[in-house]
Structure formats: structure tokens, C-alpha cells
Design a protein around this motif. Structure first.
Motif, mmCIF file in Angstrom:
data_model
loop_
_atom_site.group_PDB
_atom_site.id
_atom_site.type_symbol
_atom_site.label_atom_id
_atom_site.label_comp_id
_atom_site.label_asym_id
_atom_site.label_seq_id
_atom_site.Cartn_x
_atom_site.Cartn_y
_atom_site.Cartn_z
ATOM 1 N N PHE A 73 -55.689 -25.255 -99.530
ATOM 2 C CA PHE A 73 -56.207 -27.082 -100.100
ATOM 3 C C PHE A 73 -57.202 -26.212 -98.956
ATOM 4 O O PHE A 73 -57.212 -26.281 -98.210
ATOM 5 C CB PHE A 73 -54.971 -27.698 -98.611
ATOM 6 C CG PHE A 73 -56.037 -29.145 -98.672
ATOM 7 C CD1 PHE A 73 -55.871 -29.979 -100.113
ATOM 8 C CD2 PHE A 73 -56.811 -29.643 -97.650
ATOM 9 C CE1 PHE A 73 -57.488 -31.157 -100.061
ATOM 10 C CE2 PHE A 73 -57.298 -30.406 -97.180
ATOM 11 C CZ PHE A 73 -57.499 -31.822 -98.568
ATOM 12 N N ALA A 74 -58.258 -26.812 -99.816
ATOM 13 C CA ALA A 74 -59.457 -26.164 -99.533
ATOM 14 C C ALA A 74 -60.781 -27.034 -98.497
ATOM 15 O O ALA A 74 -61.589 -27.293 -98.238
ATOM 16 C CB ALA A 74 -60.747 -25.507 -100.415
ATOM 17 N N GLY A 75 -60.308 -28.186 -98.374
ATOM 18 C CA GLY A 75 -60.790 -29.644 -97.382
ATOM 19 C C GLY A 75 -59.907 -28.912 -96.254
ATOM 20 O O GLY A 75 -60.601 -30.313 -95.620
ATOM 21 N N GLY A 76 -59.800 -28.432 -95.825
ATOM 22 C CA GLY A 76 -59.489 -28.524 -94.311
ATOM 23 C C GLY A 76 -58.460 -28.469 -93.507
ATOM 24 O O GLY A 76 -57.238 -27.778 -94.481
ATOM 25 N N ILE A 87 -55.581 -24.236 -88.721
ATOM 26 C CA ILE A 87 -55.444 -24.028 -90.443
ATOM 27 C C ILE A 87 -56.419 -24.766 -91.977
ATOM 28 O O ILE A 87 -56.912 -25.800 -90.925
ATOM 29 C CB ILE A 87 -53.964 -24.325 -90.658
ATOM 30 C CG1 ILE A 87 -52.805 -23.875 -89.602
ATOM 31 C CG2 ILE A 87 -53.350 -23.790 -91.807
ATOM 32 C CD1 ILE A 87 -51.522 -23.722 -89.723
ATOM 33 N N ILE A 88 -56.654 -24.213 -92.274
ATOM 34 C CA ILE A 88 -57.413 -24.697 -93.325
ATOM 35 C C ILE A 88 -55.990 -24.480 -94.393
ATOM 36 O O ILE A 88 -55.339 -23.295 -95.220
ATOM 37 C CB ILE A 88 -58.524 -23.348 -93.938
ATOM 38 C CG1 ILE A 88 -59.685 -23.606 -93.319
ATOM 39 C CG2 ILE A 88 -58.474 -24.339 -95.350
ATOM 40 C CD1 ILE A 88 -60.031 -22.283 -93.240
ATOM 41 N N GLY A 89 -55.477 -25.676 -94.807
ATOM 42 C CA GLY A 89 -54.552 -26.128 -95.990
ATOM 43 C C GLY A 89 -53.572 -27.142 -95.402
ATOM 44 O O GLY A 89 -53.738 -27.653 -95.050
ATOM 45 N N ALA A 90 -52.528 -27.639 -96.295
ATOM 46 C CA ALA A 90 -52.152 -28.938 -96.694
ATOM 47 C C ALA A 90 -50.341 -28.403 -96.268
ATOM 48 O O ALA A 90 -49.716 -27.095 -96.640
ATOM 49 C CB ALA A 90 -51.855 -29.400 -97.748
#
Length: 319
Positions: free
Chosen positions: A153-156, A256-259
């Protein structure tokens, strides 16, 4: 990815309360830490010298009712997740956390007191670029009918949390949360831990939850909410599970950058999912803030020329 530098605290701030299981007084102080330190707990009040443990997934020794950190000599601090959630939620990368008892004080059952401590201490920007763990591919785990999944997930960082309790007053709730300091403070930090009265009674009879009360927990029986002041949010229960996710995943050691999607989960599931992610080196990489790295390079060039036992989740660690 948020482009930024690492942060720590400007000064120290102390909170005092009681341990949820022992009911005994405990004091916790957060303060500054060097670049790349992450979160380090220093436990005093033991026989001999103080002991310290870095808050990482590898330091987790129990997850049944809360996140318990320790070392080869045994447990050092439990109920770590609310303090860790406040630090990660407010964007603090590096902190020393000194504690004089075996449990982080439960305070009001949320992270609000720890957010207030961060505000009191202040946040300072450090010279080094912030680094992140970026999720590259899906990683899934399941424990019975509970499941957790990381995915790119690119948005944080995004938490997608779903709970489903047999108690009709809790029932099924879901919440999607994109992490930022503003949203954490407004939407998540004040959500309190919760449980059902029959579970509380069992814990009391076993000698646990001696510090639990209506002042630090949301408690339901089969037909009603027992707290006279009511809920802080209509969906406070699932919001508290989001809070726990933020705290438990702070044990990654880096933001973490991801969902992360959790269904009927809790501390045990969160730790299992994080361990599965970190164990698969093809599933993640460490990336650095480009803006901070460039600014640090410029600064360095200029200087050369001039001269980081248990929350009252009253029952098993599942929804």
C-alpha cells in the motif's frame, strides 16, 4: 511514503498510575533517544542493575492478553502496546521508556495519557533520514477463525480492522484507518480497552485484573454497558483494536509502509502476522526518505567545506 527525518522527544515526561493486574503503583517516563535507537524500555526496581530491552518483535515473550516484552532472564514489561501506540501514532521514531514496575500503567485504558506525555515532552527532529519497512507482497496468517494480512500500500500505513463478538452490544464492527498523528489523536488515542463482565469475574478469581475498574475499562454484561458515562465513540471497541494494532506493529522497529487487515484478531494474531512478514525477506525492504537523505547530504557537504502483564482484554485474545 512520508518524506521526513527521524524524530525523538525534546525532554522527559512522566505518567503514573497502577498496573492493571497487580493494582500496584507504577511510574513511566519517556525521553529522548539517539538516531536509530527505536524504542528502548529500561526496567528499574529489580534486584541488582536495571535491565533494558529494545521493543521489537523478537523481544515478545507473551501475547495472550497483552504484549509482554522480555529477555533470556524473563519478562520485563507488559501492557506495552498503549505506550508504543502513542509513540508510533504521534510520529516519534526513537525514545527511551523508563519504568519502575512490571506493567505499563493502564491509565484510563487508552493511549490518551501517553499522547499527553508526548505533547508535554515535545518532538524534536533529528539529522538522519526516517527509514521505513515497505511491504512488497501479501503475507497472510490465520489462527483458528482469526486472520491477519499484510499487503503493499503506497499511501503510508493503513489498518483495516474487523471484530465480531457474540455479545450483542459489541457485535460486528469495522474500521479503516490511515495513520497520521492528527487522525491518531482524534480518532484512536482515546478508545479504551473493553471486555465482558463474566470474563472480568474469571480473571479476578484467578488473581488477575486487580487494578481493573470502570475508570480504565469499558465493561459490558449481556444486556447493557456498565460504565455510567457511556462510550466515547459509538464504535469504541473496534477503534481500541486499531490502537492495539498500531502499538503491536510498532515492534517492527521501523514505521511500516503497507496495509494490515485483521479479522477477529488481537495481540497474538498481530504478533504472528508481523513475525511472518519479517521472516520472509522477499516480502519487504527498508527504504529511506529521499528528501531527508538529500538534505542530510547537503548539510554534511556544507559542514565539510566550512570547517528506537497485561491489558484488560477480558478474555482470550480473539474477537
Amino acid at each position: 511514503m512520508k518524506l521526513s527525518r527521524q524524530t525523538t522527544l525534546r525532554s522527559q515526561a512522566t505518567v503514573t498510575g497502577v498496573g492493571v493486574h497487580s493494582g500496584l503503583p507504577v511510574s513511566l517516563t519517556i525521553g529522548p533517544a539517539p538516531v536509530d535507537a527505536g524504542y528502548i524500555f529500561i526496567r528499574s526496581g529489580l534486584d541488582g542493575a536495571d535491565r533494558e530491552v529494545r521493543a521489537t518483535a523478537g523481544a515478545v515473550i507473551a501475547t495472550e492478553f497483552a504484549t509482554v516484552l522480555g529477555d533470556r532472564e524473563g519478562p520485563l514489561v507488559s501492557t506495552a502496546e498503549h505506550a508504543l501506540a502513542a509513540l508510533r501514532g504521534m510520529g516519534v521514531d526513537n525514545a527511551i521508556i523508563e519504568i519502575d514496575g512490571p506493567e505499563v500503567p493502564i491509565m484510563d485504558g487508552s493511549a490518551a495519557a501517553f499522547v499527553a506525555a508526548v505533547d508535554q515532552a515535545g518532538i524534536a527532529t533529528q539529522s538522519a533520514a526516517r527509514r521505513f519497512i515497505q511491504v512488497l507482497k501479501p503475507v497472510q496468517v490465520a489462527i483458528g477463525d482469526c486472520s491477519g494480512e499484510f499487503r503493499p500500500f503506497a499511501g503510508g500505513f493503513r489498518a483495516e480492522v474487523e471484530i465480531d463478538f457474540a455479545n450483542p452490544l459489541i457485535g460486528r464492527q469495522s474500521y479503516c484507518f490511515d495513520l497520521s498523528a492528527e487522525r491518531f489523536r482524534r480518532e484512536i488515542s482515546r478508545a479504551r480497552t473493553f471486555g465482558c463482565m463474566n470474563d472480568v469475574a474469571r480473571l479476578w478469581s484467578a488473581g488477575f485484573a486487580l487494578g481493573a475498574s470502570f475508570e480504565n475499562s469499558v465493561v459490558f454484561d449481556e444486556t447493557r454497558l456498565l460504565n455510567a458515562e457511556g462510550l466515547r465513540f459509538r464504535d469504541e471497541c473496534v477503534r481500541h483494536k486499531v490502537l492495539d494494532v498500531v502499538g503491536d506493529l510498532a515492534l517492527a522497529g521501523l514505521p511500516i509502509i503497507g496495509a494490515y487487515r485483521s479479522i477477529r484478531g488481537g495481540h497474538k494474531l498481530n504478533h504472528a502476522a508481523l513475525t511472518a512478514l519479517l521472516s520472509d525477506r522477499s516480502a519487504w525492504r527498508v527504504v529511506e526518505s529521499e528528501t531527508a537523505r538529500r538534505s542530510r547530504t547537503v548539510a554534511e557537504a556544507g559542514s565539510a567545506t566550512v570547517g528506537g502483564l497485561i491489558a484488560p482484554a477480558y478474555g482470550p485474545d480473539v474477537s
